[in-house]
Design a protein around this motif. Structure first.
Motif, PDB file in Angstrom:
ATOM      1  N   PHE A  22      -2.193   6.678  10.690  1.00  0.00           N
ATOM      2  CA  PHE A  22      -0.763   6.824  10.978  1.00  0.00           C
ATOM      3  C   PHE A  22       0.049   6.698   9.689  1.00  0.00           C
ATOM      4  CE2 PHE A  22       3.072   4.152  11.433  1.00  0.00           C
ATOM      5  CZ  PHE A  22       3.936   5.119  11.933  1.00  0.00           C
ATOM      6  N   VAL A  23      -0.228   5.659   8.919  1.00  0.00           N
ATOM      7  CA  VAL A  23       0.492   5.449   7.659  1.00  0.00           C
ATOM      8  C   VAL A  23       0.229   6.605   6.708  1.00  0.00           C
ATOM      9  CG1 VAL A  23       0.675   3.984   5.606  1.00  0.00           C
ATOM     10  CG2 VAL A  23       0.536   2.949   7.884  1.00  0.00           C
ATOM     11  N   GLY A  24      -1.040   6.994   6.574  1.00  0.00           N
ATOM     12  CA  GLY A  24      -1.387   8.088   5.684  1.00  0.00           C
ATOM     13  C   GLY A  24      -0.714   9.388   6.083  1.00  0.00           C
ATOM     14  N   TYR A  25      -0.666   9.652   7.387  1.00  0.00           N
ATOM     15  CA  TYR A  25      -0.041  10.886   7.885  1.00  0.00           C
ATOM     16  C   TYR A  25       1.443  10.927   7.542  1.00  0.00           C
ATOM     17  CZ  TYR A  25       2.191  14.126  11.090  1.00  0.00           C
ATOM     18  OH  TYR A  25       2.973  15.127  11.608  1.00  0.00           O
ATOM     19  N   VAL A  26       2.161   9.843   7.784  1.00  0.00           N
ATOM     20  CA  VAL A  26       3.606   9.819   7.548  1.00  0.00           C
ATOM     21  C   VAL A  26       3.916  10.034   6.068  1.00  0.00           C
ATOM     22  CG1 VAL A  26       5.682   8.384   7.599  1.00  0.00           C
ATOM     23  CG2 VAL A  26       4.131   8.413   9.559  1.00  0.00           C
ATOM     24  N   PHE A  27       3.212   9.329   5.181  1.00  0.00           N
ATOM     25  CA  PHE A  27       3.484   9.458   3.752  1.00  0.00           C
ATOM     26  C   PHE A  27       3.108  10.842   3.220  1.00  0.00           C
ATOM     27  CE2 PHE A  27       4.166   4.957   3.787  1.00  0.00           C
ATOM     28  CZ  PHE A  27       4.976   4.716   2.686  1.00  0.00           C
ATOM     29  N   LYS A  28       2.013  11.383   3.707  1.00  0.00           N
ATOM     30  CA  LYS A  28       1.585  12.703   3.243  1.00  0.00           C
ATOM     31  C   LYS A  28       2.492  13.791   3.809  1.00  0.00           C
ATOM     32  CE  LYS A  28      -2.377  15.849   3.521  1.00  0.00           C
ATOM     33  NZ  LYS A  28      -3.752  16.013   4.056  1.00  0.00           N
ATOM     34  N   ASP A  29       2.850  13.674   5.079  1.00  0.00           N
ATOM     35  CA  ASP A  29       3.642  14.708   5.742  1.00  0.00           C
ATOM     36  C   ASP A  29       5.066  14.743   5.217  1.00  0.00           C
ATOM     37  OD1 ASP A  29       3.902  16.707   7.976  1.00  0.00           O
ATOM     38  OD2 ASP A  29       5.412  15.271   8.641  1.00  0.00           O
ATOM     39  N   SER A  61       0.878  14.220  -6.400  1.00  0.00           N
ATOM     40  CA  SER A  61       1.752  15.163  -7.085  1.00  0.00           C
ATOM     41  C   SER A  61       1.039  16.479  -7.324  1.00  0.00           C
ATOM     42  CB  SER A  61       2.238  14.574  -8.406  1.00  0.00           C
ATOM     43  OG  SER A  61       1.190  14.529  -9.346  1.00  0.00           O
ATOM     44  N   LEU A  62      -0.274  16.433  -7.514  1.00  0.00           N
ATOM     45  CA  LEU A  62      -1.035  17.655  -7.723  1.00  0.00           C
ATOM     46  C   LEU A  62      -1.018  18.505  -6.477  1.00  0.00           C
ATOM     47  CD1 LEU A  62      -4.115  16.299  -9.657  1.00  0.00           C
ATOM     48  CD2 LEU A  62      -1.912  17.055 -10.504  1.00  0.00           C
ATOM     49  N   VAL A  63      -1.043  17.854  -5.315  1.00  0.00           N
ATOM     50  CA  VAL A  63      -0.970  18.580  -4.063  1.00  0.00           C
ATOM     51  C   VAL A  63       0.359  19.302  -3.977  1.00  0.00           C
ATOM     52  CG1 VAL A  63      -1.037  18.397  -1.564  1.00  0.00           C
ATOM     53  CG2 VAL A  63      -2.437  16.881  -2.963  1.00  0.00           C
ATOM     54  N   LEU A  64       1.440  18.623  -4.366  1.00  0.00           N
ATOM     55  CA  LEU A  64       2.764  19.230  -4.310  1.00  0.00           C
ATOM     56  C   LEU A  64       2.867  20.412  -5.246  1.00  0.00           C
ATOM     57  CD1 LEU A  64       4.952  16.019  -4.236  1.00  0.00           C
ATOM     58  CD2 LEU A  64       4.589  17.607  -2.353  1.00  0.00           C
ATOM     59  N   VAL A  65       2.296  20.272  -6.447  1.00  0.00           N
ATOM     60  CA  VAL A  65       2.364  21.355  -7.418  1.00  0.00           C
ATOM     61  C   VAL A  65       1.514  22.529  -6.972  1.00  0.00           C
ATOM     62  CG1 VAL A  65       1.792  22.036  -9.771  1.00  0.00           C
ATOM     63  CG2 VAL A  65       2.860  19.827  -9.331  1.00  0.00           C
ATOM     64  N   ALA A  66       0.307  22.238  -6.479  1.00  0.00           N
ATOM     65  CA  ALA A  66      -0.616  23.301  -6.107  1.00  0.00           C
ATOM     66  C   ALA A  66      -0.139  24.068  -4.887  1.00  0.00           C
ATOM     67  CB  ALA A  66      -2.005  22.710  -5.833  1.00  0.00           C
ATOM     68  N   GLN A  67       0.470  23.363  -3.947  1.00  0.00           N
ATOM     69  CA  GLN A  67       0.897  24.020  -2.715  1.00  0.00           C
ATOM     70  C   GLN A  67       2.013  23.235  -2.087  1.00  0.00           C
ATOM     71  OE1 GLN A  67       0.306  26.886  -1.411  1.00  0.00           O
ATOM     72  NE2 GLN A  67       1.578  26.482   0.330  1.00  0.00           N
ATOM     73  N   SER A  68       3.238  23.647  -2.314  1.00  0.00           N
ATOM     74  CA  SER A  68       4.388  22.884  -1.826  1.00  0.00           C
ATOM     75  C   SER A  68       4.644  23.118  -0.357  1.00  0.00           C
ATOM     76  CB  SER A  68       5.636  23.261  -2.631  1.00  0.00           C
ATOM     77  OG  SER A  68       5.904  24.644  -2.480  1.00  0.00           O
ATOM     78  N   LEU A 103       2.220  23.219   2.414  1.00  0.00           N
ATOM     79  CA  LEU A 103       1.086  23.019   3.317  1.00  0.00           C
ATOM     80  C   LEU A 103       1.546  22.706   4.718  1.00  0.00           C
ATOM     81  CD1 LEU A 103      -1.406  20.996   1.098  1.00  0.00           C
ATOM     82  CD2 LEU A 103      -1.603  23.350   1.837  1.00  0.00           C
ATOM     83  N   ALA A 104       2.694  22.056   4.878  1.00  0.00           N
ATOM     84  CA  ALA A 104       3.257  21.758   6.184  1.00  0.00           C
ATOM     85  C   ALA A 104       4.760  21.862   6.069  1.00  0.00           C
ATOM     86  CB  ALA A 104       2.847  20.349   6.645  1.00  0.00           C
ATOM     87  N   ALA A 105       5.427  22.011   7.221  1.00  0.00           N
ATOM     88  CA  ALA A 105       6.857  22.258   7.215  1.00  0.00           C
ATOM     89  C   ALA A 105       7.637  21.138   6.561  1.00  0.00           C
ATOM     90  CB  ALA A 105       7.343  22.462   8.655  1.00  0.00           C
ATOM     91  N   ASP A 106       7.190  19.897   6.715  1.00  0.00           N
ATOM     92  CA  ASP A 106       7.959  18.759   6.221  1.00  0.00           C
ATOM     93  C   ASP A 106       7.387  18.167   4.940  1.00  0.00           C
ATOM     94  OD1 ASP A 106       9.671  18.924   8.318  1.00  0.00           O
ATOM     95  OD2 ASP A 106       8.578  17.502   9.576  1.00  0.00           O
ATOM     96  N   VAL A 107       6.454  18.832   4.303  1.00  0.00           N
ATOM     97  CA  VAL A 107       5.787  18.226   3.152  1.00  0.00           C
ATOM     98  C   VAL A 107       6.699  18.146   1.936  1.00  0.00           C
ATOM     99  CG1 VAL A 107       3.986  18.645   1.430  1.00  0.00           C
ATOM    100  CG2 VAL A 107       3.445  18.765   3.849  1.00  0.00           C
ATOM    101  N   THR A 108       7.745  18.994   1.853  1.00  0.00           N
ATOM    102  CA  THR A 108       8.524  19.057   0.629  1.00  0.00           C
ATOM    103  C   THR A 108       9.992  18.751   0.856  1.00  0.00           C
ATOM    104  OG1 THR A 108       8.820  21.437   0.961  1.00  0.00           O
ATOM    105  CG2 THR A 108       6.994  20.746  -0.437  1.00  0.00           C
TER     106      THR A 108
END
Length: 216
Positions: free
Chosen positions: A99-106, A11-18, A20-25
């Motif tokens: 792969f799992v980490g990428y999908v959840f983070k992205d 959640s801190l990543v989302l708050v700090a920079q929503s 970072l990638a096109a699909d992150v938010t």
């Protein structure tokens, strides 16, 4: 430092920079980060009380459940990406846990531990009969517990990056190979049983992402 669930760190990543990638938010993650921003106390989030973290975790868990279809769709878009050990981006390849980490983070902005054994301590344990799309499924593929991980997609199927010489694909849990090696499942609910060093490792990754966002 107070112990914070792994899902809270993302959640801190989302708050700090929503962005970072096109699909992150996706919408749910935007709503979660907006709610979190309103609730953030003036002091560091890591000094907030357990009640605060509990509220944040509930919202983040809801975002996983509510966005499971989008999560699965994102995972399906990576089908065909080759397996490559210790790589973290589709452009270079993905191993099982990356792969799992990428999908959840992205897709959701969730920052998961790097190793499948560590992922097996995030969220709550569920039975095979309780599986829902978006849950993590684990396997013993190297005579080691939780040595491989995938994402359950429904209908007794899961998507994963199996091994060297293969690529991201969908497999059946009831097939002889995977059924024999099934090692448990977890549902991300904002909780974790990570050790202090593992939790610190996640925190370091969050801080690195925050520094990167400020330099953009």
């Amino acid at each position: 430092m107070k112990r914070a669930p792994a899902a809270v760190f993302c959640s801190l990543v989302l708050v700090a920079q929503s962005g970072l990638a096109a699909d992150v938010t996706p919408d749910a993650a935007k709503d979660a980060s907006a709610d979190i921003a309103r609730d953030v106390p003036k002091e560091s989030m890591f000094q907030a009380g357990k009640t605060y973290f509990s509220r944040v975790s509930d919202r983040l868990a809801d975002s996983v459940t509510g966005k499971s279809d989008e999560l699965i769709n994102r995972a399906m878009e990576v089908i065909g990406v080759r397996y490559r050990w210790d790589a973290e981006l589709p452009q270079s390849g993905l191993d099982g846990s990356s792969f799992v980490g990428y999908v959840f983070k992205d897709k959701l902005g969730f920052l998961l531990p790097r190793k499948s054994t560590q992922m097996s301590r995030v969220g709550k344990a569920i039975t095979r009969e309780e599986l829902q799309p978006g849950d993590l499924v684990f396997f013993n593929t190297m005579r080691l517990t939780f040595s491989h991980v995938g994402i359950y997609v429904g209908d007794n199927k899961f998507i994963h990056s199996p091994s060297k010489g293969t690529s991201v694909r969908v497999d059946d849990l009831s097939s002889l190979y995977w059924d024999k090696r099934f090692d448990g499942a977890r549902r991300l609910d904002g909780s974790d049983s990570l050790g202090d060093s593992e939790r610190q490792e996640l925190l370091n990754e969050v801080n690195k992402l925050k520094r990167k966002s400020r330099s953009l």
